[in-house]
Design a protein around this motif. Sequence first.
Motif, PDB file in Angstrom:
ATOM      1  N   LYS A   1       0.829  -1.218   0.000  1.00 36.38           N
ATOM      2  CA  LYS A   1       0.000   0.000   0.000  1.00 36.38           C
ATOM      3  C   LYS A   1       0.858   1.261   0.000  1.00 36.38           C
ATOM      4  N   SER A   2       1.868   1.299   0.876  1.00 34.53           N
ATOM      5  CA  SER A   2       2.702   2.495   0.982  1.00 34.53           C
ATOM      6  C   SER A   2       3.465   2.750  -0.313  1.00 34.53           C
ATOM      7  N   ASN A   3       3.997   1.688  -0.914  1.00 34.07           N
ATOM      8  CA  ASN A   3       4.707   1.846  -2.185  1.00 34.07           C
ATOM      9  C   ASN A   3       3.781   2.408  -3.254  1.00 34.07           C
TER      10      ASN A   3
ATOM     11  N   LYS B   1       3.304   6.085  -2.736  1.00 31.00           N
ATOM     12  CA  LYS B   1       4.508   6.813  -3.156  1.00 31.00           C
ATOM     13  C   LYS B   1       4.565   6.952  -4.681  1.00 31.00           C
TER      14      LYS B   1
ATOM     15  N   ASP C   1       0.355  11.470   6.893  1.00 32.50           N
ATOM     16  CA  ASP C   1       1.350  10.406   7.021  1.00 32.50           C
ATOM     17  C   ASP C   1       1.415   9.941   8.476  1.00 32.50           C
TER      18      ASP C   1
ATOM     19  N   HIS D   1       2.764   7.285   9.844  1.00 33.22           N
ATOM     20  CA  HIS D   1       4.010   6.661  10.333  1.00 33.22           C
ATOM     21  C   HIS D   1       5.271   7.396   9.858  1.00 33.22           C
TER      22      HIS D   1
ATOM     23  N   GLU E   1       6.507   7.808   6.902  1.00 36.15           N
ATOM     24  CA  GLU E   1       7.225   6.880   6.026  1.00 36.15           C
ATOM     25  C   GLU E   1       7.406   7.393   4.598  1.00 36.15           C
ATOM     26  N   TYR E   2       6.838   8.547   4.271  1.00 38.52           N
ATOM     27  CA  TYR E   2       6.855   8.995   2.879  1.00 38.52           C
ATOM     28  C   TYR E   2       7.966   9.989   2.568  1.00 38.52           C
TER      29      TYR E   2
ATOM     30  N   GLU F   1      -5.085   7.504   5.823  1.00 39.05           N
ATOM     31  CA  GLU F   1      -4.669   6.154   6.202  1.00 39.05           C
ATOM     32  C   GLU F   1      -5.457   5.661   7.417  1.00 39.05           C
TER      33      GLU F   1
END
Length: 503
Positions: A176-178, A181, A199, A201, A203-204, A389
């Motif tokens: 999901k995160s990929n 991005k 965001d 966490h 993480e981006y 999210e």
Amino acid sequence: MSEYKGRLTYAKGTYMEFVVAPNQDVDFGDILVVEGKNDDRFYIRAYDFKIKSRWSGMNGVSYLMSKLDENGQVANQEELDFYLGGNHTVKIGIAEQLCYSDAQGQLYNPKTCPDFFCEVRGLATDDTALLNEMKGDLEIGYLKSGRAVLKLPVGIFGSKAITEHIGIFGTTGSGKSNLVKVLSSSIIDSENYGLLIFDVHNEYYRDLSLHPRVNERLVVYNTNPEAARPNVRKLALNYNEVEPEDITACATFSEPQLDAIYKLSSVWQDRWMDYVLKYDAEDIIEEIAGCTGQKFQSRTISKIKSICWNLEQELNISEEANNPAEITAVSQMLKDLEQGKVVLIELKNISPVGEQALSTLLSKKMLLHYANKSETERSFAKPVLIVLEEAHRFLGKKEQSTQNVFARLVSEARKFNIGLCVVDQQPRLLADKVLSQLNTLFILGLASKSDRGKLEAMCRKDILQQRNEIKNLDCGELIVATNYMRFAAPVKVHKFDEYLARI
């Protein structure tokens, strides 16, 4: 032309069967082409297989069994090969028709079927009618056909998909995160859309900051930015920017407490939070009683003061920027978004209470900002996608019924050029009304049968025949189903670092 795969042997409606050519591989999910008469092309997807033979009947099976010894082993392999050899056994592919194109390249939904024994082949680059519809201006990956990944770009048209809401669903580790991005990077390259990412966490930033256009197209906010990241702005709010709905969305309040919050807001208007924090509980009770005739208990006001104090500390709320001539962080953020930039709000160091309050406040400001524009002004502002999210916390069955700002976004934002991107691991936890409003679904690997069933029921495209395919999706693989595509397409999502290297 692509590789020959077999011949059509049966068709009824959109259901088709074809004989797989010897020495050819056809897999679950393979997208194939049936060459019809008059240069028609019928696009089909294989979803099941069966084996047929002249020995398939019980008499034939019994005869072959007689060629085995008492342990069920082959007594004479050469003799058995003689019976099974030649064209006595065939593999039958079972497929559904997705759409077809005429000689002029015009694409249509299934309205007819090809003739008997037409050639079946693999997908090729000259199938432009189908591929152009799937390309889009926001690329996410390559078309996947069975086990093969074709070098044919697949994406979504932001002008059609963003304002009609997007859902990204998959278990932990499914990609999901990929995907977010890659989608963010495509939006940065496009310059036609704004993107607001909450965001959770943090993480981006690390990956998106590697984009060659990061300085002009990416804006990052953090309530406590590190000195090592000088390009990250500090997020601070004014007292007059916080409204009662922002407080009630982040914590559970009793009926008297909710009543008190709205009474305080009606009496003190924009300065209500400032005064709640400035005065003692007894003074507040006396002031409200004098203005409204209603007296609240001390513990009711104390609960409100406690929540407000926590938010003040976490979100840097003050009155330092109350000067109307000064551009606040929120005002600058809205300006960046309507200019088509990507705005990243980092929330890792904020408590769930502060996170929900901030997400609600910023989303509401965005909705009101666009809603108050005239039609002419709105035509110059770029459409904005809000990425939310762990969305079940805001749009679950109970939360959605309260008509919070995210419920309003789902039902009203389309007319104001705003879209919501819902990211979650468990779509079954979301309210049905929310799922029904998501016109584009990115379905990654889902372990739960109930989650897959919920999406099958709510998806705008028929994905029932893709159950086996969805169940066996690997990391980075997905099914994209959107309104304007004629069928749900399998995609291998770009790995972000590899995609970035191509830019």
